[in-house]
Design an enzyme around this catalytic site. Structure first.
Site, PDB file in Angstrom:
ATOM      1  N   CYS A 199       0.824  -1.223   0.000  1.00 16.18           N
ATOM      2  CA  CYS A 199       0.000   0.000   0.000  1.00 16.18           C
ATOM      3  C   CYS A 199       0.852   1.265   0.000  1.00 16.18           C
ATOM      4  CB  CYS A 199      -0.936  -0.007   1.197  1.00 16.18           C
ATOM      5  SG  CYS A 199      -1.709  -1.611   1.441  1.00 16.18           S
TER       6      CYS A 199
ATOM      7  N   ILE B  64     -12.633  -1.380  -1.247  1.00 14.17           N
ATOM      8  CA  ILE B  64     -11.741  -1.866  -2.314  1.00 14.17           C
ATOM      9  C   ILE B  64     -11.999  -0.984  -3.531  1.00 14.17           C
ATOM     10  CG2 ILE B  64     -11.305  -3.784  -3.902  1.00 14.17           C
ATOM     11  CD1 ILE B  64     -12.118  -5.607  -1.435  1.00 14.17           C
TER      12      ILE B  64
ATOM     13  N   LYS C 235     -10.302   5.833   3.968  1.00 14.08           N
ATOM     14  CA  LYS C 235     -11.581   5.342   4.486  1.00 14.08           C
ATOM     15  C   LYS C 235     -12.764   5.731   3.591  1.00 14.08           C
ATOM     16  CE  LYS C 235     -14.666   3.742   7.180  1.00 14.08           C
ATOM     17  NZ  LYS C 235     -15.479   3.405   6.012  1.00 14.08           N
TER      18      LYS C 235
ATOM     19  N   HIS D 152      -9.171   3.506  -1.574  1.00 17.43           N
ATOM     20  CA  HIS D 152      -7.795   3.012  -1.436  1.00 17.43           C
ATOM     21  C   HIS D 152      -7.408   2.100  -2.600  1.00 17.43           C
ATOM     22  CE1 HIS D 152      -4.087   1.663   0.168  1.00 17.43           C
ATOM     23  NE2 HIS D 152      -4.517   0.655   0.884  1.00 17.43           N
TER      24      HIS D 152
END
Ligand SMILES: [Zn+2]
Lengths: 126, 389
Positions: free
Chosen positions: B84, B210, B330, B334
């Protein structure tokens, strides 16, 4: 997941399965697990084999509802990290009622198979 | 120290785009960043591209040159993979290339496409950011790893799920005006507490969605900016990178993230600032607990003290230190490999007044920070951005 034997890791599981678990200890006293050629904390390459204590203590855990494919037939399941002397292991918790899993709980470590892929997995039992 | 000017930023909307290819998404973001900078593709010296799992999700390796040609160049290009933190570290490499004098114009950014893998496929894919032998084979999913940290945090410092819920509520609120955000949906604390659990003590609303998407920035050397007379209002003045063991079980504390501390200290020293100079931050909140761990690792709060920050209003818009005004991972979303670049784009636009939440940034704020984490923070990158007077 794979047919290839992972150097050191499978031997470690074999030993755990036989009730003869071990870990590596570097000259500075750091505990670590195979497969390793150097201590991840200090780089020391003199890794001596030491006996893994048979009982450990849960330091954190989680009830996993959305599993990885390897554990899809067991969800929800509990995964925990437990301290065994100077090292920690991560494993699936079995044989303890869900509401009785807590930080500080004593567990033993064994090797069992997961229900979905029949792979060996580190398992904590009372 | 030498600066790396941010000449332009661009990003796609973050969301679910299973039919859009990665190369097209990165083309959209990269070309938008070039347009924002007022530069042409032929001026690009190098491309740094963050991506986590494209080899699997798009059946495509060697994506560096692929996305470079998508932005109109065959300049040298590389893919940077660090879970990430992929594009935060791609940008760090780009900053180093500019500062060393080796490149004058670089495009840096990232892309991820995961929704085409389905929830099970994406869950499996994301788990690859954990240690396969000692975590994944013991049932650790990515949410489970953060859940293990969250419970350890509660055990060490106190606190509960409701404290975390305030982080989710805040970041959703921040995203309401951000049309690039994946989730523009107001939520309440009870929504978070009542949501289905994924990995206790974390539920569905403690987790980022996702997402698919891309983000890019254009960095310039000071000499090139001066030579071309380009407007460069914001520069990256500090960069840091910290590391830790892959598996949680090998960490000394499960309730702290020392890689963030290392990266932050390096970036602060590099920029010649300390945490009190910083007026806004974008931190890696893949889960609500991650925002708390990040703020403490960055030295914005003492250990054990950031948990109540959202509840007390300190990190909300209008608070003393607004955190994740973009909506964060959030709510903004992401797309793993795009996140670090999107954070830097958010800080840059918040500082220069072009972000939809810029009205929440006080006029005297001239320094912002972006924090990007890989795995359970086995990697962390921190960048300091400053308004150039
Ligand atoms: Zn050592």
């Amino acid at each position: 997941m794979t047919d290839a034997r992972e150097d050191g890791y499978d031997a470690f599981l074999d030993a755990l399965e036989a009730g003869e678990g071990y870990y590596y200890e570097c000259s500075s006293g750091h505990g670590t697990l195979p497969p390793r050629r150097a201590c991840p904390h200090c780089g020391d390459r003199e890794l001596a084999t030491a006996t893994l204590p048979s009982t450990g203590e849960i330091v954190t855990f989680t009830l996993v509802t959305v599993p990885t494919p390897q554990f899809k037939d067991e969800a929800p399941y509990i995964t925990a990290i437990a301290t065994f002397g100077p090292i920690r292991l991560t494993g699936i918790v079995r044989g303890i009622d869900r509401e009785n899993v807590e930080i500080g709980r004593e567990v033993t470590v064994v090797i069992e198979r997961d229900e979905t892929t029949d792979e060996r997995t580190i398992t904590f039992r009372p | 120290m030498s600066k790396a000017f941010i000449a332009g930023t661009g990003m796609t909307a973050f969301g679910t785009h299973p039919r859009r290819s990665g190369r097209d998404m990165f083309a959209e973001a990269g070309l938008a960043a070039l347009e924002d900078a007022g530069l042409e593709s032929e001026e690009i010296d190098e491309v740094f591209y963050g991506n986590f799992i494209g080899t699997v999700s798009e059946n495509q390796g060697h994506q560096g040159p692929l996305v470079a040609e998508a932005v109109g160049t065959t300049a040298p290009a590389r893919r940077v993979e660090s879970a990430c933190a992929s594009s935060g570290l791609a940008i760090r490499d780009a900053v180093r290339a500019v500062r060393s004098g080796e490149a004058d114009v670089v495009v840096a950014g990232g892309m991820e496409r995961m929704s085409n893998m389905g929830t099970a496929g994406a869950t499996d894919g994301l788990a690859r950011a954990a240690d396969d032998l000692f975590e994944v084979q013991s049932g650790v999913t990515f949410p489970a790893a953060y859940a293990l940290m969250a419970r350890a945090y509660f055990d060490t410092f106190g606190g509960d799920r409701e404290d975390l819920a305030h982080v989710a509520v805040k970041n959703h609120d921040h995203a309401l005006v951000n049309d690039h955000a994946h989730l523009q949906e107001e939520i309440a604390v009870d929504d978070v507490l009542d949501a289905p659990e994924i990995a206790t003590p974390l539920g569905l609303y403690d987790a980022c969605p996702i997402s698919d998407g891309a983000a890019a920035i254009v960095l310039l050397s000071p000499s090139y900016a001066a030579e071309r007379g380009l407007d460069t209002g914001v520069a990256i003045t500090g960069s840091g990178h910290g590391g830790d063991t892959m598996a949680l079980q090998d960490r000394r504390s499960l309730a702290k993230t020392p890689a963030t501390r290392e990266a932050a200290n390096e970036a602060y020293t590099d920029a010649g600032i300390d945490p009190t100079d910083i007026g806004l931050v974008e931190v890696h909140d893949c889960f609500t607990i991650a925002e708390v761990l990040a703020l403490e690792g960055l030295g914005m709060y003492g250990y054990g003290e950031a948990l109540g920050a959202a509840r007390r209003g300190e990190t909300r818009r209008g608070g003393e230190l607004p955190v994740n005004l973009s909506g964060g991972l959030k709510a903004k979303g992401h797309p793993v490999g795009a996140t670090g670049a999107a954070q830097i784009a958010a800080v840059q636009t918040l500082l220069n007044g072009t972000h939809p939440r810029s009205d929440a940034v006080d006029d005297d704020v001239t320094v912002g920070l972006a924090h990007n984490a890989g795995g359970t923070v086995a990697s962390a990158s921190v960048h300091v951005l400053e308004v150039m007077a």
